[in-house]
Motif scaffolding. Structure first.
Motif, short mmCIF file in Angstrom:
data_model
loop_
_atom_site.label_atom_id
_atom_site.label_comp_id
_atom_site.label_asym_id
_atom_site.label_seq_id
_atom_site.Cartn_x
_atom_site.Cartn_y
_atom_site.Cartn_z
N ALA A 1 -9.99 9.80 -7.20
CA ALA A 1 -9.47 9.65 -5.84
C ALA A 1 -10.44 10.27 -4.83
N VAL B 1 -1.05 2.97 -10.38
CA VAL B 1 -1.38 1.88 -9.45
C VAL B 1 -2.57 2.27 -8.59
N ASP B 2 -2.57 3.51 -8.09
CA ASP B 2 -3.69 3.96 -7.26
C ASP B 2 -5.00 3.88 -8.02
N LEU B 3 -4.99 4.27 -9.30
CA LEU B 3 -6.19 4.18 -10.12
C LEU B 3 -6.68 2.75 -10.20
N VAL C 1 -6.10 0.22 -8.23
CA VAL C 1 -6.59 -0.23 -6.92
C VAL C 1 -8.02 0.28 -6.70
N ARG C 2 -8.25 1.57 -6.99
CA ARG C 2 -9.59 2.14 -6.80
C ARG C 2 -10.61 1.47 -7.72
N GLU D 1 -2.69 -4.11 -1.14
CA GLU D 1 -3.80 -3.80 -2.02
C GLU D 1 -3.81 -4.79 -3.19
N GLN E 1 -5.11 4.41 -17.91
CA GLN E 1 -3.81 4.44 -17.23
C GLN E 1 -2.95 5.59 -17.75
N ARG F 1 3.03 5.90 -9.78
CA ARG F 1 2.26 5.46 -8.63
C ARG F 1 0.77 5.82 -8.76
N PRO F 2 0.43 6.98 -9.35
CA PRO F 2 -1.00 7.27 -9.55
C PRO F 2 -1.70 6.25 -10.44
N ARG G 1 0.82 -1.21 0.00
CA ARG G 1 0.00 0.00 0.00
C ARG G 1 0.86 1.27 0.00
N ARG H 1 3.54 0.86 -3.47
CA ARG H 1 2.80 0.43 -4.68
C ARG H 1 3.57 -0.60 -5.50
#
Length: 384
Positions: free
Chosen positions: A384, A368-370, A372-373, A95, A351, A365-366, A24, A27
């Motif tokens: 986000a 990966v965050d996308l 995950v969400r 995650e 992406q 990293r954003p 988490r 990432r």
């Protein structure tokens, strides 16, 4: 070589989803599958959870369905296992996501899962196996006979580019934009028994070819034939394996509905006496390349004259053909979701938008965050 085919009575459905496990905070991919699965499997025979499995690397956990009769049933099955898996990953600061490749983790940092089969694979394939830091979704659809499985598999090959473009989700590799919609498809093709299916004429031809591969030690079992589409004798299915990892459950189910409807449609044509189409290898190869390179923006070659059609239009034609089948199978809603992918874009474009919006240029990293969400919320492009 005689190979028994465990026929299915109808277009049953099974789905396999390869999930990436990431830390988490960083990432990065996290090599924790054995730790998580050993706890998850407590109380099950041999300590193995029936629907959460190891894959080649410890950064991957595969969740699978049982034999389902509808897409809705398969979705409920996957969601139950995913929820159970999260009870172990969430407290560990982990995650989950599903895409064809991780945007920046490196294959050389991954740990091979403790299974003799994987150890043999890496020993034999060396660099080709060591770089298989890729993730996919496989769909099984039941058929009633081995001859049907061969005929349907051959005809389905023409739809490899459609399904690859719709699911393309691997534009990045080791922190770089590859320029491809799906770099996973090209990485996997490096394996000698992966990629486009061999031109098999009938079940006897399939048995003969598998026997030759085993006798020559090219493979140790038919499980090591990883074609984009293959008959699966043990399950009595046609297995579609061309898809990249798919970030949301709704999109997974849209592709599963497409696969189930395609097989059921071709099955009905076979029963009505039609000779199912076969495709030139060069045409399949070129169209698959175009889908992997350009995704939904591809132009498909439609015939030997060189006539082309935009891939988006080709997908819309397929959806129109399959609409009555979807109504019969009860997956109209899921099939209709494919049109949303066509119009809204597949994961590779989402992406890239996330990467372009990053505060620091080159920071993935954003992305990966996308991802995950998207898996958590079931919303493509979730903010986000």
């Amino acid at each position: 070589m005689q190979i028994d085919f465990n026929s299915s009575p109808g277009p049953s459905l099974g789905i396999e989803v390869e999930l990436e496990v990431v830390d988490r905070g960083t990432r990065e991919l996290a090599s924790v599958a054995t730790e998580v699965l050993s706890v998850l499997g407590e109380g099950d025979p041999d300590g193995e959870h029936p629907k959460a499995k190891h894959e080649l690397f410890e950064c991957t956990i595969e969740i699978i369905t049982g034999v389902c009769h509808s897409v809705a049933e398969a979705r409920a099955d996957l969601e139950a296992t995913l929820a159970e898996l999260r009870t172990e990953t969430d407290p560990r600061g982990l995650e989950l996501l599903c895409s064809g490749s991780h945007p920046f983790s490196h294959p050389q940092d991954q740990v091979v899962s403790p299974n003799p089969r994987y150890a043999r694979l890496v020993h034999e394939m060396q660099w080709m196996a060591k770089r298989l830091q890729i993730f996919g979704v496989h769909v099984h659809v039941g058929v009633r006979s081995p001859e049907k499985a061969v005929a349907i598999s051959g005809a389905l090959a023409g739809y490899i580019p459609h399904l690859l473009a719709l699911t393309a989700s691997s534009p990045y590799w080791e922190g770089e934009d590859t320029g491809l919609a799906s770099c996973r498809s090209k990485v996997f093709e490096g394996m000698p028994t992966a990629g486009l299916p061999a031109p098999i004429e009938n079940w006897e031809d399939f048995e003969r070819f598998m026997g030759t591969l085993i006798e020559s030690a090219a493979i140790s079992s038919i499980r090591e034939v990883w074609w984009d589409i293959r008959p699966h004798p043990d399950f009595g299915t046609v297995e579609l394996r061309m898809c990249d990892g798919i970030p949301t459950m709704s999109e997974i189910c849209a592709i599963a509905a497409t696969a189930q409807c395609l097989v059921a449609w071709l099955d009905s044509l076979y029963d009505r006496g039609y000779t199912l189409p076969r495709h030139h290898d060069w045409l399949l190869r070129q169209n698959k390349w175009r889908a992997g390179r350009h995704g939904l923006e591809s132009e498909l070659i439609m015939d030997v004259s060189g006539r082309t059609q935009p891939l988006r239009a080709a997908v819309e034609d397929v959806l129109s053909e399959l609409a009555p089948i979807a109504e019969r199978l009860g997956c109209e809603r899921e099939l209709a979701r494919v049109d949303g992918i066509v119009r809204g874009g597949a994961s590779y474009s989402r992406q890239r938008r996330a990467a372009a919006a990053a505060e620091t240029p080159g920071d993935l990293r954003p992305v990966v965050d996308l991802l995950v969400r998207e898996l958590r919320t079931d919303v493509p492009g979730a903010a986000a």
